[in-house]
Design a protein around this motif. Sequence first.
Motif, PDB file in Angstrom:
ATOM      1  N   LYS A  12      -9.596  28.639  54.880  1.00 59.63           N
ATOM      2  CA  LYS A  12      -8.186  28.207  54.902  1.00 59.63           C
ATOM      3  C   LYS A  12      -7.552  28.509  56.255  1.00 59.63           C
ATOM      4  O   LYS A  12      -6.786  27.711  56.792  1.00 59.63           O
ATOM      5  CB  LYS A  12      -7.395  28.919  53.794  1.00 59.63           C
ATOM      6  CG  LYS A  12      -7.683  28.402  52.407  1.00 59.63           C
ATOM      7  CD  LYS A  12      -6.612  28.869  51.411  1.00 59.63           C
ATOM      8  CE  LYS A  12      -6.991  28.399  50.010  1.00 59.63           C
ATOM      9  NZ  LYS A  12      -5.945  28.674  49.015  1.00 59.63           N
ATOM     10  N   LYS A  14      -9.153  28.736  59.006  1.00 46.98           N
ATOM     11  CA  LYS A  14      -9.756  27.805  59.986  1.00 46.98           C
ATOM     12  C   LYS A  14      -8.969  26.500  60.044  1.00 46.98           C
ATOM     13  O   LYS A  14      -8.754  25.939  61.116  1.00 46.98           O
ATOM     14  CB  LYS A  14     -11.226  27.537  59.634  1.00 46.98           C
ATOM     15  CG  LYS A  14     -11.940  26.690  60.693  1.00 46.98           C
ATOM     16  CD  LYS A  14     -13.412  26.487  60.388  1.00 46.98           C
ATOM     17  CE  LYS A  14     -14.050  25.633  61.483  1.00 46.98           C
ATOM     18  NZ  LYS A  14     -15.479  25.390  61.218  1.00 46.98           N
ATOM     19  N   GLU A  15      -8.540  26.022  58.894  1.00 49.08           N
ATOM     20  CA  GLU A  15      -7.733  24.787  58.876  1.00 49.08           C
ATOM     21  C   GLU A  15      -6.448  24.961  59.691  1.00 49.08           C
ATOM     22  O   GLU A  15      -6.069  24.084  60.466  1.00 49.08           O
ATOM     23  CB  GLU A  15      -7.366  24.413  57.436  1.00 49.08           C
ATOM     24  CG  GLU A  15      -8.523  23.799  56.662  1.00 49.08           C
ATOM     25  CD  GLU A  15      -8.171  23.597  55.184  1.00 49.08           C
ATOM     26  OE1 GLU A  15      -6.971  23.450  54.863  1.00 49.08           O
ATOM     27  OE2 GLU A  15      -9.090  23.611  54.351  1.00 49.08           O
ATOM     28  N   GLU A  16      -5.803  26.118  59.501  1.00 53.10           N
ATOM     29  CA  GLU A  16      -4.579  26.402  60.265  1.00 53.10           C
ATOM     30  C   GLU A  16      -4.860  26.443  61.759  1.00 53.10           C
ATOM     31  O   GLU A  16      -4.106  25.905  62.577  1.00 53.10           O
ATOM     32  CB  GLU A  16      -4.032  27.796  59.884  1.00 53.10           C
ATOM     33  CG  GLU A  16      -3.191  27.860  58.655  1.00 53.10           C
ATOM     34  CD  GLU A  16      -2.673  29.286  58.474  1.00 53.10           C
ATOM     35  OE1 GLU A  16      -1.758  29.686  59.203  1.00 53.10           O
ATOM     36  OE2 GLU A  16      -3.233  30.025  57.616  1.00 53.10           O
ATOM     37  N   THR A  18      -7.317  25.044  63.385  1.00 55.60           N
ATOM     38  CA  THR A  18      -7.654  23.708  63.871  1.00 55.60           C
ATOM     39  C   THR A  18      -6.380  22.907  64.132  1.00 55.60           C
ATOM     40  O   THR A  18      -6.263  22.197  65.141  1.00 55.60           O
ATOM     41  CB  THR A  18      -8.553  22.987  62.838  1.00 55.60           C
ATOM     42  OG1 THR A  18      -9.689  23.819  62.579  1.00 55.60           O
ATOM     43  CG2 THR A  18      -9.028  21.646  63.351  1.00 55.60           C
ATOM     44  N   GLU A  19      -5.443  23.046  63.230  1.00 52.23           N
ATOM     45  CA  GLU A  19      -4.160  22.357  63.368  1.00 52.23           C
ATOM     46  C   GLU A  19      -3.423  22.833  64.629  1.00 52.23           C
ATOM     47  O   GLU A  19      -2.928  22.032  65.430  1.00 52.23           O
ATOM     48  CB  GLU A  19      -3.321  22.624  62.111  1.00 52.23           C
ATOM     49  CG  GLU A  19      -2.031  21.843  62.013  1.00 52.23           C
ATOM     50  CD  GLU A  19      -2.273  20.344  62.058  1.00 52.23           C
ATOM     51  OE1 GLU A  19      -1.515  19.674  62.773  1.00 52.23           O
ATOM     52  OE2 GLU A  19      -3.227  19.858  61.412  1.00 52.23           O
TER      53      GLU A  19
END
Lengths: 283, 283
Positions: A12, A14-16, A18-19
């Motif tokens: 989770k 990692k998603e942040e 990446t964004e």
Amino acid sequence: MITLKGAVVSAKIKEEVTELLRELAGTIPRLAIVRVGERPDDMAYERGALKKMENFGLQAESFSYPADISDEDFQAEFKKINENPGIDGILLLRPLPKQIHERDIERMILPEKDLDGISPENIARVFAGESEGFAPCTAEAVIEVLKANDISLTGKRVAVVGRSMVVGRPLSMLLLKENATVTICHTRTKEIEKTCQNAEILIAAAGQAKMIDPSYVGADAVVIDVGINVDNDGNLCGDVDFESLNGVASMATPVPGGVGAVTTAVLAKHLVMAARKRRGSRA
Amino acid sequence: MITLKGAVVSAKIKEEVTELLRELAGTIPRLAIVRVGERPDDMAYERGALKKMENFGLQAESFSYPADISDEDFQAEFKKINENPGIDGILLLRPLPKQIHERDIERMILPEKDLDGISPENIARVFAGESEGFAPCTAEAVIEVLKANDISLTGKRVAVVGRSMVVGRPLSMLLLKENATVTICHTRTKEIEKTCQNAEILIAAAGQAKMIDPSYVGADAVVIDVGINVDNDGNLCGDVDFESLNGVASMATPVPGGVGAVTTAVLAKHLVMAARKRRGSRA
């Protein structure tokens, strides 16, 4: 009992990351890991951090020095890293050997590069419950585990076992910021089992292998294990006797595979935040 | 119920201050009280502090500025006081008017003159449980009241109601340093009465007039009142409904005449400690 896995939380984060990276428009943040000597736990943490940065699409470089480096020489080397405009954030592996004045480094490190919250500026911000600044990654990792699993903290009775500057103290302040009612326990706490049993969320950061057994845990409590110890058989274990909590706790984090995996993810998030702040306006 | 009087504690601190002064061999430490505007509570605190310094044989000077002074002008004035070698310590009355960036002053004040612990350096030291540095005077006054009355803290269950940076947070860290088991309660705490009842020592720093009644107090608990409020009749009162605790608490501090009298005594002690540190080697 539900096992709260660190990998899920890390994904989770990692998603942040990446964004956030997307907004940096091609600039790849760069981490400096600073190590003196070759302590096995430092080496293990460093490997884990290097791997995580790569996995998250970030750059990292290890700066290592001999265990007997002089205070003067180390300060000069650290100053270079600190002032290097190509480095966005610094992780200093501690404790440092005795000849080095750690206090001077804590005061030298630029707060905006101090990803693990060791400078007075960041410590004061965490203490005050501010949103700016960097908390120690391990302490923040506990909050991330709770949030990622939708475990609300407002008004909850939370007991923290341990009062170190790396976890117990800063974590208590982060919990307070989330409106938990925080009790800080330690070696001098009387009837510690009873106090811990009263908690809805129990966080073990005592550094005592398998100290937390069912006598410490209230019915359906959530148990978060921050400990990293080696048991009598030479195996990695936490502060919690995980298996023994089956049928007692509602959820618990394992060791390994729990908070540790999240700590380096938080480090990565801090790195991107630092890079955004430093380069954001120019990116 | 025994009334714990601030005057008795203040007199003990005066003895310590007198002893420390003797070692300064004739040098009289000098305090600067910095005030912007004329808020009645600032004026009252200033009068009390000036009187206490005189009573303790110390020097104090008030530096006051109009409520509408510009940020730039105030910073320039504060800088002069900060750098004045004839001033050993500074008390800044807060909060400052909105046009002044309080944060900049917190970062400017020399930690060694920062008697009320507002600089990041002192905040970080208090948070870490170090002996060096200055804690906020009110927080430390609570510890002085307990120590002067031989109330041991080691292993005790202590509840602190309130989480401000002036009292609740730093006091929690000072209590932790004394090996108490500390629970921090606040407006979002659920079943706060029950949590407070479980404490052997209850400290009220919520800023709510007469909030603490017998429903919050365990049998024979010690109750310390840090509140300074005005009740419906315009009289000064604390966070504790003092009279109502008769037959419930074993000891309690009154308001006025309790912690407040000790706060300025701690300020005096900090002033002499600052002077010793700055001038000690030359005295």
